[in-house]
Scaffold this motif. Sequence first.
Motif, mmCIF file in Angstrom:
data_model
loop_
_atom_site.group_PDB
_atom_site.id
_atom_site.type_symbol
_atom_site.label_atom_id
_atom_site.label_comp_id
_atom_site.label_asym_id
_atom_site.label_seq_id
_atom_site.Cartn_x
_atom_site.Cartn_y
_atom_site.Cartn_z
ATOM 1 N N ASP A 1 -10.559 -4.083 47.375
ATOM 2 C CA ASP A 1 -11.434 -5.013 46.664
ATOM 3 C C ASP A 1 -12.224 -4.341 45.550
ATOM 4 O O ASP A 1 -13.267 -4.845 45.130
ATOM 5 C CB ASP A 1 -12.405 -5.679 47.654
ATOM 6 N N VAL A 2 -11.733 -3.200 45.065
ATOM 7 C CA VAL A 2 -12.453 -2.452 44.034
ATOM 8 C C VAL A 2 -11.525 -2.187 42.849
ATOM 9 O O VAL A 2 -10.357 -1.801 43.018
ATOM 10 C CB VAL A 2 -12.983 -1.108 44.591
ATOM 11 N N VAL A 3 -12.034 -2.368 41.639
ATOM 12 C CA VAL A 3 -11.268 -2.091 40.428
ATOM 13 C C VAL A 3 -11.109 -0.571 40.275
ATOM 14 O O VAL A 3 -12.098 0.170 40.308
ATOM 15 C CB VAL A 3 -11.974 -2.668 39.186
ATOM 16 N N VAL A 4 -9.864 -0.130 40.094
ATOM 17 C CA VAL A 4 -9.611 1.302 39.927
ATOM 18 C C VAL A 4 -9.047 1.621 38.544
ATOM 19 O O VAL A 4 -9.008 2.794 38.135
ATOM 20 C CB VAL A 4 -8.648 1.828 41.013
ATOM 21 N N GLU A 5 -8.624 0.589 37.803
ATOM 22 C CA GLU A 5 -8.067 0.821 36.476
ATOM 23 C C GLU A 5 -8.147 -0.451 35.648
ATOM 24 O O GLU A 5 -8.015 -1.562 36.175
ATOM 25 C CB GLU A 5 -6.610 1.291 36.588
ATOM 26 N N LEU A 6 -8.387 -0.290 34.343
ATOM 27 C CA LEU A 6 -8.401 -1.414 33.407
ATOM 28 C C LEU A 6 -7.398 -1.137 32.298
ATOM 29 O O LEU A 6 -7.273 0.001 31.842
ATOM 30 C CB LEU A 6 -9.792 -1.587 32.794
ATOM 31 N N VAL A 7 -6.687 -2.180 31.873
ATOM 32 C CA VAL A 7 -5.807 -2.084 30.718
ATOM 33 C C VAL A 7 -6.270 -3.114 29.699
ATOM 34 O O VAL A 7 -6.379 -4.301 30.008
ATOM 35 C CB VAL A 7 -4.333 -2.341 31.086
ATOM 36 N N VAL A 8 -6.570 -2.630 28.482
ATOM 37 C CA VAL A 8 -7.138 -3.487 27.443
ATOM 38 C C VAL A 8 -6.423 -3.214 26.113
ATOM 39 O O VAL A 8 -6.450 -2.074 25.641
ATOM 40 C CB VAL A 8 -8.649 -3.203 27.263
ATOM 41 N N PRO A 9 -5.802 -4.210 25.467
ATOM 42 C CA PRO A 9 -5.447 -5.482 26.089
ATOM 43 C C PRO A 9 -4.047 -5.417 26.704
ATOM 44 O O PRO A 9 -3.194 -4.690 26.220
ATOM 45 C CB PRO A 9 -5.467 -6.439 24.885
ATOM 46 N N GLY A 10 -3.832 -6.217 27.727
ATOM 47 C CA GLY A 10 -2.478 -6.447 28.215
ATOM 48 C C GLY A 10 -1.908 -7.649 27.480
ATOM 49 O O GLY A 10 -2.623 -8.356 26.783
ATOM 50 N N ASN A 11 -0.622 -7.884 27.632
ATOM 51 C CA ASN A 11 -0.021 -9.071 27.025
ATOM 52 C C ASN A 11 1.172 -9.537 27.849
ATOM 53 O O ASN A 11 1.678 -8.788 28.691
ATOM 54 C CB ASN A 11 0.376 -8.790 25.571
ATOM 55 N N ASP A 12 1.622 -10.756 27.564
ATOM 56 C CA ASP A 12 2.773 -11.305 28.310
ATOM 57 C C ASP A 12 3.972 -11.561 27.420
ATOM 58 O O ASP A 12 4.873 -12.320 27.781
ATOM 59 C CB ASP A 12 2.365 -12.589 29.038
ATOM 60 N N TYR A 13 4.032 -10.901 26.248
ATOM 61 C CA TYR A 13 5.129 -11.159 25.319
ATOM 62 C C TYR A 13 5.913 -9.909 24.929
ATOM 63 O O TYR A 13 6.806 -9.977 24.081
ATOM 64 C CB TYR A 13 4.625 -11.880 24.066
ATOM 65 N N SER A 14 5.603 -8.744 25.506
ATOM 66 C CA SER A 14 6.370 -7.537 25.206
ATOM 67 C C SER A 14 6.626 -6.765 26.479
ATOM 68 O O SER A 14 5.999 -7.023 27.523
ATOM 69 C CB SER A 14 5.633 -6.651 24.184
ATOM 70 N N ASP A 15 7.522 -5.796 26.398
ATOM 71 C CA ASP A 15 7.871 -4.988 27.573
ATOM 72 C C ASP A 15 6.955 -3.799 27.767
ATOM 73 O O ASP A 15 7.084 -3.058 28.733
ATOM 74 C CB ASP A 15 9.320 -4.477 27.453
ATOM 75 N N ILE A 16 6.050 -3.563 26.818
ATOM 76 C CA ILE A 16 5.175 -2.395 26.922
ATOM 77 C C ILE A 16 4.017 -2.681 27.872
ATOM 78 O O ILE A 16 3.364 -3.717 27.735
ATOM 79 C CB ILE A 16 4.630 -2.014 25.529
#
Length: 225
Positions: free
Chosen positions: A210-225
């Motif tokens: 229940d604890v955040v261990v990593e953030l990705v900024v920004p993510g997206n839903d239109y590429s494979d990266i």
Amino acid sequence: MRIPYIAALLVVSALLFAGCTTTEQSADTDPEVVAPTSAPSTPSSSSSPSPSATAPASLQFSLDAVTYTDESGDRVLPYSDAAPILELLAELSGSTTEPQPVEGPYGGEWPGLSAYEWNELGLTVFEQGIGDVTVRSASFSGVTMSTDLGVSVGSTRESVDALADGDGYDIDGDGINDALFFQHREVPGTTSLVDGGVGSIFMVAELDGDVVVELVVPGNDYSDI
């Protein structure tokens, strides 16, 4: 000579009480004036106000830029230009890091894409700017790190889920989201790989329990990266 004001008062008082005339003071003798005794001064009990504490420096990540804030103000650095962000991170950490190749989704190196890694965070950099930032700690060289909505490594699932409204991904299939997606924004001209609609960018919070261990900024839903 001129008789001081206090001495004149004493002479007038003597005339009133004795009812007789005074004799002139000699030309070379001044009347003795007794200075009034003043009460000793009391030290002031008020103290000078202490200066306000300086807020700690911070890095805040939005969908478009990183903002560095310290006592001199804000520096807003858009992801579209990677160089100033890399310079800032080198300045804060006191060291530079060499770009590393990024493996493509189907093997091999991804052309025109490099990774810059520190222990606390990493950057994926295209030729035209930064693709994303991965945050692995609540601070970087003593500088606090969070999203522009205040989510940081160490935040609770509950606080992030309130922003994500249940949107996320169950990685291990146990029915509980291991990553939460929040702060969505559509990107015209892109196509979502999820539902075929307009693609979007968003924040990604990965959790351990229940604890955040990593953030990705920004993510997206239109590429494979």
